[in-house]
Design a protein around this motif. Structure first.
Motif, PDB file in Angstrom:
ATOM      1  N   ALA A 112     -11.106  36.771  38.875  1.00  0.00           N
ATOM      2  CA  ALA A 112      -9.758  36.883  39.463  1.00  0.00           C
ATOM      3  C   ALA A 112      -9.501  35.646  40.318  1.00  0.00           C
ATOM      4  N   LYS A 113      -8.245  35.179  40.278  1.00  0.00           N
ATOM      5  CA  LYS A 113      -7.892  33.986  41.072  1.00  0.00           C
ATOM      6  C   LYS A 113      -7.644  34.357  42.529  1.00  0.00           C
ATOM      7  N   SER A 114      -7.231  35.590  42.751  1.00  0.00           N
ATOM      8  CA  SER A 114      -6.923  36.027  44.118  1.00  0.00           C
ATOM      9  C   SER A 114      -6.939  37.545  44.152  1.00  0.00           C
ATOM     10  N   ASN A 115      -6.974  38.077  45.370  1.00  0.00           N
ATOM     11  CA  ASN A 115      -6.813  39.526  45.521  1.00  0.00           C
ATOM     12  C   ASN A 115      -5.425  39.954  45.043  1.00  0.00           C
ATOM     13  N   GLY A 116      -4.442  39.082  45.288  1.00  0.00           N
ATOM     14  CA  GLY A 116      -3.076  39.398  44.876  1.00  0.00           C
ATOM     15  C   GLY A 116      -2.976  39.610  43.373  1.00  0.00           C
ATOM     16  N   GLU A 117      -3.731  38.817  42.620  1.00  0.00           N
ATOM     17  CA  GLU A 117      -3.702  38.980  41.162  1.00  0.00           C
ATOM     18  C   GLU A 117      -4.204  40.373  40.768  1.00  0.00           C
ATOM     19  N   MET A 118      -5.195  40.856  41.498  1.00  0.00           N
ATOM     20  CA  MET A 118      -5.725  42.198  41.194  1.00  0.00           C
ATOM     21  C   MET A 118      -4.713  43.288  41.568  1.00  0.00           C
ATOM     22  N   VAL A 119      -4.067  43.102  42.726  1.00  0.00           N
ATOM     23  CA  VAL A 119      -3.065  44.103  43.140  1.00  0.00           C
ATOM     24  C   VAL A 119      -1.920  44.117  42.124  1.00  0.00           C
ATOM     25  N   GLU A 120      -1.505  42.917  41.686  1.00  0.00           N
ATOM     26  CA  GLU A 120      -0.431  42.850  40.674  1.00  0.00           C
ATOM     27  C   GLU A 120      -0.797  43.653  39.427  1.00  0.00           C
ATOM     28  N   LYS A 121      -2.065  43.562  39.035  1.00  0.00           N
ATOM     29  CA  LYS A 121      -2.494  44.306  37.834  1.00  0.00           C
ATOM     30  C   LYS A 121      -2.391  45.820  38.070  1.00  0.00           C
ATOM     31  N   VAL A 122      -2.755  46.265  39.275  1.00  0.00           N
ATOM     32  CA  VAL A 122      -2.640  47.703  39.586  1.00  0.00           C
ATOM     33  C   VAL A 122      -1.166  48.123  39.578  1.00  0.00           C
TER      34      VAL A 122
END
Ligand code: KMH
Ligand code: ZN
Length: 273
Positions: free
Chosen positions: A238-248
């Motif tokens: 993951a490039k950032s935590n934000g990228e993971m939240v976006e996926k959720v």
């Protein structure tokens, strides 16, 4: 179904930049990651802090600086300091995160002792839990009850019978550290807490996305972030935590669940602002 609360565990105490260069250590990096998660839809930031070289710390001043800096960029976020810290820390060391001012709205309360792999043991005796629960209650901080297996739910309920917890209870099922992280495990955990409680779940490592999907469908809330998983998909960091939240957020949309704002999260969790 109730709106979905997303918690982002942006940093943790164990993961390193060698595993994923985006893991934050410095205050600037921690704020960058918190903001990326908040902007993407996380209401709760589960917070550990590190020294600039990556060493985990529970230092009060370091927490204060991180807390203030995150609040500046993410004014309405619910910041949830860890009282767990890292395996091997003393209780007094760990409790420093509850001393920041103003008192945080929420903090973790780890409800049992847990094997962390190799020789690492994360120690939480009953007396530790009683002491931490008393301190959180006195300070008006809502505990997120961290449970790494079913026995820890039972310990949390024992603490509740002693009058140490304020209702509604809120649990976080951390699957894949001590117990396995299957859908069967998740259903068993969710079915083992009292009616009227709320719950979040997180799957460690590769189980993260399947646990998130099942949790969204079951009406629980999702925790995601570098503390628990470093990959956005198999083999891709993951490039950032934000990228993971976006996926959720995308998963929730596909599965027909709206995402809660921080104020809606406060309401769902029975917290006063
Ligand atoms: N780092 C673990 C030893 C918590 O934040 O309260 C403990 C932990 C739980 O992460
Ligand atoms: Zn943590």
């Amino acid at each position: 179904m109730e709106k979905l609360i997303i918690t982002c565990a942006i940093c943790g105490a164990e993961v390193t930049k060698e595993q994923n260069p985006a893991v934050p250590y410095t205050i600037e990096e921690i704020v960058r990651e918190a903001k990326s998660a908040y902007d993407a839809g996380a209401s709760i930031i589960h917070l550990h802090v590190r020294w600039d070289d990556g060493t985990p710390t529970q230092d009060r001043e370091r927490f204060q600086v991180a807390y203030d800096a995150i609040k500046k960029e993410c004014p309405n976020a619910i910041i949830q300091p860890s009282t767990g810290g890292a395996a091997g820390m003393t209780d007094l060391e760990r409790l420093q995160s509850t001393d920041i001012l103003p008192s945080p709205e929420m903090a973790t309360l780890d409800c049992g002792t847990c094997n962390f792999g190799g020789d690492e043991i994360f120690v939480n005796s009953d007396n530790t839990i009683i002491n931490f629960a008393n301190i959180l209650k006195d300070k008006g901080i809502k505990p997120e009850l961290e449970v790494f297996d079913k026995g820890m739910i039972d310990i949390a309920l024992k603490m509740d019978r002693k009058g140490l917890l304020v209702h509604p209870l809120h649990f976080d099922f951390v699957l894949g550290v001590q117990m396995t992280a299957t859908i069967r495990d998740l259903v068993f955990m969710a079915g083992s807490i009292p009616a009227g409680s709320t719950w979040t779940a997180t799957g460690i490592g590769r189980s993260a996305w399947q646990i998130a999907a099942a949790t969204i469908c079951m009406g629980g809330h999702v925790r995601i972030g570098f503390e628990d998983n470093l990959y956005i998909e198999k083999g891709v960091l993951a490039k950032s935590n934000g990228e993971m939240v976006e996926k959720v957020v995308k998963m929730a949309k596909l599965l027909g669940r709206e995402v809660a704002t921080p104020d809606e999260a406060r309401e769902i969790l029975g917290m006063k602002k």
